[in-house]
Design a protein around this motif. Structure first.
Motif, PDB file in Angstrom:
ATOM      1  N   GLY A  10       1.402  -1.043  -0.209  1.00  0.00           N
ATOM      2  CA  GLY A  10       0.080  -0.068   0.220  1.00  0.00           C
ATOM      3  C   GLY A  10       1.066   1.169  -0.192  1.00  0.00           C
ATOM      4  N   LEU A  11       0.113   2.598   0.488  1.00  0.00           N
ATOM      5  CA  LEU A  11       0.661   3.109  -0.081  1.00  0.00           C
ATOM      6  C   LEU A  11       2.139   3.636   1.521  1.00  0.00           C
ATOM      7  CD1 LEU A  11      -1.863   6.134   0.143  1.00  0.00           C
ATOM      8  CD2 LEU A  11      -0.650   5.433  -1.847  1.00  0.00           C
ATOM      9  N   ALA A  12       1.629   2.749   2.679  1.00  0.00           N
ATOM     10  CA  ALA A  12       3.422   2.860   3.430  1.00  0.00           C
ATOM     11  C   ALA A  12       4.455   1.892   3.281  1.00  0.00           C
ATOM     12  CB  ALA A  12       2.388   2.728   4.920  1.00  0.00           C
ATOM     13  N   GLY A  13       3.836   0.589   2.843  1.00  0.00           N
ATOM     14  CA  GLY A  13       4.329  -0.179   1.888  1.00  0.00           C
ATOM     15  C   GLY A  13       5.085   0.247   1.197  1.00  0.00           C
ATOM     16  N   CYS A  14       5.191   1.218   0.668  1.00  0.00           N
ATOM     17  CA  CYS A  14       5.541   0.959  -0.904  1.00  0.00           C
ATOM     18  C   CYS A  14       6.407   2.375  -0.454  1.00  0.00           C
ATOM     19  CB  CYS A  14       4.673   1.252  -2.131  1.00  0.00           C
ATOM     20  SG  CYS A  14       3.931   0.440  -2.865  1.00  0.00           S
ATOM     21  N   ALA A  47      -0.243   0.837  -3.714  1.00  0.00           N
ATOM     22  CA  ALA A  47      -1.221   1.493  -3.801  1.00  0.00           C
ATOM     23  C   ALA A  47      -2.760   2.188  -4.056  1.00  0.00           C
ATOM     24  CB  ALA A  47       0.605   3.199  -3.888  1.00  0.00           C
ATOM     25  N   GLU A  48      -3.011   1.027  -3.591  1.00  0.00           N
ATOM     26  CA  GLU A  48      -3.934   1.062  -4.745  1.00  0.00           C
ATOM     27  C   GLU A  48      -5.522   2.250  -3.760  1.00  0.00           C
ATOM     28  OE1 GLU A  48      -7.886  -1.799  -5.759  1.00  0.00           O
ATOM     29  OE2 GLU A  48      -6.620  -2.566  -4.348  1.00  0.00           O
ATOM     30  N   LEU A  49      -5.998   3.572  -3.734  1.00  0.00           N
ATOM     31  CA  LEU A  49      -6.962   4.117  -3.593  1.00  0.00           C
ATOM     32  C   LEU A  49      -7.986   3.616  -3.231  1.00  0.00           C
ATOM     33  CD1 LEU A  49      -4.893   7.727  -4.235  1.00  0.00           C
ATOM     34  CD2 LEU A  49      -4.597   6.643  -2.349  1.00  0.00           C
ATOM     35  N   VAL A  77       8.348   7.658  -3.492  1.00  0.00           N
ATOM     36  CA  VAL A  77       7.372   7.910  -4.301  1.00  0.00           C
ATOM     37  C   VAL A  77       5.810   7.632  -5.053  1.00  0.00           C
ATOM     38  CG1 VAL A  77       7.073   5.575  -3.700  1.00  0.00           C
ATOM     39  CG2 VAL A  77       7.168   5.634  -6.402  1.00  0.00           C
ATOM     40  N   CYS A  78       5.549   8.049  -3.299  1.00  0.00           N
ATOM     41  CA  CYS A  78       4.062   8.100  -3.675  1.00  0.00           C
ATOM     42  C   CYS A  78       3.838   9.105  -4.584  1.00  0.00           C
ATOM     43  CB  CYS A  78       3.128   7.885  -2.591  1.00  0.00           C
ATOM     44  SG  CYS A  78       3.004   6.700  -2.472  1.00  0.00           S
ATOM     45  N   GLU A 103       1.205   4.077 -11.668  1.00  0.00           N
ATOM     46  CA  GLU A 103       2.924   4.430 -11.212  1.00  0.00           C
ATOM     47  C   GLU A 103       3.562   4.208 -10.943  1.00  0.00           C
ATOM     48  OE1 GLU A 103       5.440   6.987 -12.917  1.00  0.00           O
ATOM     49  OE2 GLU A 103       3.870   6.647 -13.951  1.00  0.00           O
ATOM     50  N   VAL A 104       2.550   3.721  -9.396  1.00  0.00           N
ATOM     51  CA  VAL A 104       3.775   3.928  -7.838  1.00  0.00           C
ATOM     52  C   VAL A 104       4.269   2.155  -8.435  1.00  0.00           C
ATOM     53  CG1 VAL A 104       3.455   3.002  -5.800  1.00  0.00           C
ATOM     54  CG2 VAL A 104       2.027   4.631  -6.269  1.00  0.00           C
ATOM     55  N   THR A 105       3.543   1.560  -9.155  1.00  0.00           N
ATOM     56  CA  THR A 105       3.653  -0.203  -9.206  1.00  0.00           C
ATOM     57  C   THR A 105       5.028   0.166 -10.423  1.00  0.00           C
ATOM     58  OG1 THR A 105       1.542  -0.750  -9.007  1.00  0.00           O
ATOM     59  CG2 THR A 105       2.951  -1.847  -9.476  1.00  0.00           C
TER      60      THR A 105
END
Length: 154
Positions: A10-14, A47-49, A77-78, A103-105
């Motif tokens: 997710g956001l934090a992990g990325c 990073a799925e919102l 990155v986010c 894009e994050v992926t």
């Protein structure tokens, strides 16, 4: 250098994986999708919102705006992906959710120091590294949630 394992993309992990890799660590990012989804997940991308496409205020005079600016300066990155995928939203930073996740992926997959492993972690003692970061948040898989509840009594 060290080997860091991050569970959850997710956001934090990325952000954790990206930051550790940019600091020179070898990173393994473990993500359960596409093998396992929660009811909120819709895509195999990172990073799925799932709740909103708004990342709140852009103005640096606000807490949210200042935090985003600090994240940019630290090489987030986010934030780089958000700036690339921004859509008009007045004074807020909003993104096209699908493009943002893609894009994050893409950025994570292209990083030479990040290895992505697609599988569910259900035992918190199973991932091995010099440090293990659990960044599964509110969308933690039922298997890992059950194991944590057993360990901590609820």
């Amino acid at each position: 250098m060290s080997h860091i394992v991050v569970v959850g993309a997710g956001l934090a992990g990325c952000e954790a994986a990206w930051t550790a890799a940019n600091a020179g660590a070898d990173v393994t990012l473990i993500e359960m999708k596409p093998d396992k989804y929660t009811p909120a997940h819709t895509s195999p991308d990172f990073a799925e919102l799932v709740c909103s496409n708004s990342l709140k205020a852009k103005r640096v005079e606000t807490a949210a705006g200042l935090l985003k600016q600090e994240m940019r300066r630290l090489g987030s990155v986010c934030m780089a992906a958000a700036d690339t995928c921004a859509v008009p939203a007045g004074g807020a930073l909003a993104v096209d959710r699908k493009l943002f996740s893609k894009e994050v992926t893409a950025r994570i997959l292209a990083h030479p120091k990040i290895k992505v492993v697609r599988r569910e972690v259900t035992d918190p003692f199973e991932p091995e590294g010099d440090a293990v970061i659990f960044a599964t948040g509110p969308l933690t898989s039922p298997g890992l949630s059950r194991r944590l509840a057993e360990m901590f009594g609820g």
